[in-house]
Design an enzyme around this catalytic site. Structure first.
Site, mmCIF file in Angstrom:
data_model
loop_
_atom_site.group_PDB
_atom_site.id
_atom_site.type_symbol
_atom_site.label_atom_id
_atom_site.label_comp_id
_atom_site.label_asym_id
_atom_site.label_seq_id
_atom_site.Cartn_x
_atom_site.Cartn_y
_atom_site.Cartn_z
ATOM 1 N N ASP A 1 0.668 -1.432 -0.148
ATOM 2 C CA ASP A 1 -0.265 -0.432 -0.061
ATOM 3 C C ASP A 1 0.822 1.295 -0.253
ATOM 4 O O ASP A 1 1.379 1.391 0.708
ATOM 5 C CB ASP A 1 -0.411 -0.121 1.091
ATOM 6 C CG ASP A 1 -1.979 1.176 1.124
ATOM 7 O OD1 ASP A 1 -2.302 1.386 -0.223
ATOM 8 O OD2 ASP A 1 -2.782 1.343 2.227
ATOM 9 N N ASN B 1 -10.886 -2.412 -5.481
ATOM 10 C CA ASN B 1 -9.934 -1.371 -6.103
ATOM 11 C C ASN B 1 -10.778 -1.603 -7.181
ATOM 12 O O ASN B 1 -10.264 -0.748 -8.308
ATOM 13 C CB ASN B 1 -9.313 -2.098 -6.563
ATOM 14 C CG ASN B 1 -7.652 -1.958 -5.631
ATOM 15 O OD1 ASN B 1 -6.821 -2.957 -5.057
ATOM 16 N ND2 ASN B 1 -7.775 -1.299 -4.246
HETATM 17 C C1 IPE Z 1 -5.434 -2.827 -0.200
HETATM 18 O O1 IPE Z 1 -5.186 -1.918 -0.419
HETATM 19 C C2 IPE Z 1 -5.228 -3.695 -1.574
HETATM 20 C C3 IPE Z 1 -4.193 -3.437 -1.902
HETATM 21 C C4 IPE Z 1 -2.861 -2.945 -1.719
HETATM 22 C C5 IPE Z 1 -3.913 -4.371 -3.618
HETATM 23 P P1 IPE Z 1 -6.452 -0.033 -0.903
HETATM 24 O O2 IPE Z 1 -5.151 1.120 -0.435
HETATM 25 O O3 IPE Z 1 -7.156 -0.250 -1.833
HETATM 26 O O4 IPE Z 1 -7.213 -0.364 0.723
HETATM 27 P P2 IPE Z 1 -8.403 0.666 1.245
HETATM 28 O O5 IPE Z 1 -9.290 1.124 0.391
HETATM 29 O O6 IPE Z 1 -7.455 1.886 2.294
HETATM 30 O O7 IPE Z 1 -8.959 -0.287 2.250
HETATM 31 C C1 IPE Z 2 -1.809 0.141 -3.085
HETATM 32 O O1 IPE Z 2 -1.448 1.469 -3.835
HETATM 33 C C2 IPE Z 2 -1.802 -0.409 -4.461
HETATM 34 C C3 IPE Z 2 -2.982 -0.532 -4.594
HETATM 35 C C4 IPE Z 2 -4.030 -0.910 -4.137
HETATM 36 C C5 IPE Z 2 -3.413 -0.963 -5.986
HETATM 37 P P1 IPE Z 2 -2.514 2.616 -3.137
HETATM 38 O O2 IPE Z 2 -2.574 3.058 -5.047
HETATM 39 O O3 IPE Z 2 -3.455 2.068 -2.767
HETATM 40 O O4 IPE Z 2 -1.500 3.857 -2.747
HETATM 41 P P2 IPE Z 2 -2.797 4.851 -1.750
HETATM 42 O O5 IPE Z 2 -3.578 4.026 -0.651
HETATM 43 O O6 IPE Z 2 -3.382 6.041 -2.636
HETATM 44 O O7 IPE Z 2 -1.554 5.775 -1.409
HETATM 45 MG MG MG Z 3 -4.029 2.515 -0.951
#
Ligand code: IPE
Ligand code: IPE
Ligand code: MG
Length: 242
Positions: free
Chosen positions: A19, A67
């Site tokens: 993340d 997602n």
């Molecule tokens: C969790 O991260 C999913 C992945 C890392 C693929 P998200 O950024 O989507 O999760 P939330 O929305 O903060 O819970």
């Molecule tokens: C994790 O990074 C990757 C996926 C969820 C696909 P994010 O895209 O959630 O990055 P933040 O949380 O917005 O910084």
């Molecule tokens: Mg995220």
């Protein structure tokens, strides 16, 4: 150079919630998708670090069932980077004896991405030194629902007695069939939640949360997580190591 950590208890399986890609990009004034590009580059590096510590199974949360709520353009870029990752690293994975497992319903992904995933699975299916489990269009609730349906069908068809349903049987109907339980779950970026990730498999995992964004998650941050794991007393409901 930091000193190598001596693990004081085994780690069979580490699960990563990768993340913070978006925030990493934003901090640099870059579009979010470049955070995903950089994040995909970390996967093989983190795998190599785990290999150094002889950790056989690693899971990576790459795309959750939630997602799909992201902008289409971001999703498209993300799948493209994942495809590039497999194309670029497949030789490396084969050389290291890595079996690729994909957890999640990939039939909903673009055809090109599906093909690349199936190809990686096929080319590595007989390798057994390591397992790289990429969680793609993965959600625990979906996974457990799918397992429940499969088990209910077996009962309905008379192939299984209700009394035969056990935790092992349920495990064998999950995407992670045959993989050990998670020992260490690491989430980067400072968020402290599971976001529908490996709920069953994480039942007795140690959770480590680090503020480091995934694209910055390199040796130093990884080894900090191992030190934290070393400091934990795993009791599994018992009283050992008191
Ligand atoms: C969790 O991260 C999913 C992945 C890392 C693929 P998200 O950024 O989507 O999760 P939330 O929305 O903060 O819970
Ligand atoms: C994790 O990074 C990757 C996926 C969820 C696909 P994010 O895209 O959630 O990055 P933040 O949380 O917005 O910084
Ligand atoms: Mg995220």
């Amino acid at each position: 150079m930091s000193e190598k950590i001596i693990l004081n208890k085994p780690i069979n399986h580490i699960a990563f919630i990768m993340d913070g890609n978006g925030r990493w990009a934003k901090k640099r004034g870059l579009p979010r998708h470049l955070g995903h590009k950089e994040g995909c580059d970390r996967i093989i590096e983190v795998f190599d670090l785990c290999k150094e510590y002889n950790i056989k199974v690693t899971s990576y949360y790459a795309f959750s069932t939630e997602n799909w709520n992201r902008p289409k353009d971001e999703i498209r870029h993300l799948f493209n980077y994942l495809e590039l990752f497999f194309k670029r690293e497949i030789k490396h994975l084969i050389r290291d004896g890595v079996r690729v497992v994909i957890s999640g319903d990939i039939s909903k992904l673009p055809l090109k991405t599906q093909k690349t995933c199936l190809n990686a699975i096929e080319l590595t299916k007989d390798l057994d030194k390591f397992v790289m489990n990429i969680c793609l269009n993965y959600g625990s609730r979906d996974e457990i629902t799918k397992a429940t349906k499969e088990i209910a069908s077996l009962v309905k068809e008379g192939k299984l007695n209700v009394d035969e349903i056990s935790p092992e049987l349920v495990s064998n109907h999950l995407y992670t069939k045959g993989l050990p339980d998670v020992d260490l779950m690491i989430r980067t970026s400072g968020e402290e939640r599971l976001s529908n990730y490996l709920l069953w498999q994480n039942a007795y995992a140690e959770f480590v949360f680090t503020d480091t964004y995934w694209p910055d998650f390199k040796r130093e941050a990884f080894e900090e997580c191992l030190k934290e794991y070393n400091s934990r007393n795993r009791r599994f409901g018992g009283l050992k190591n008191e």
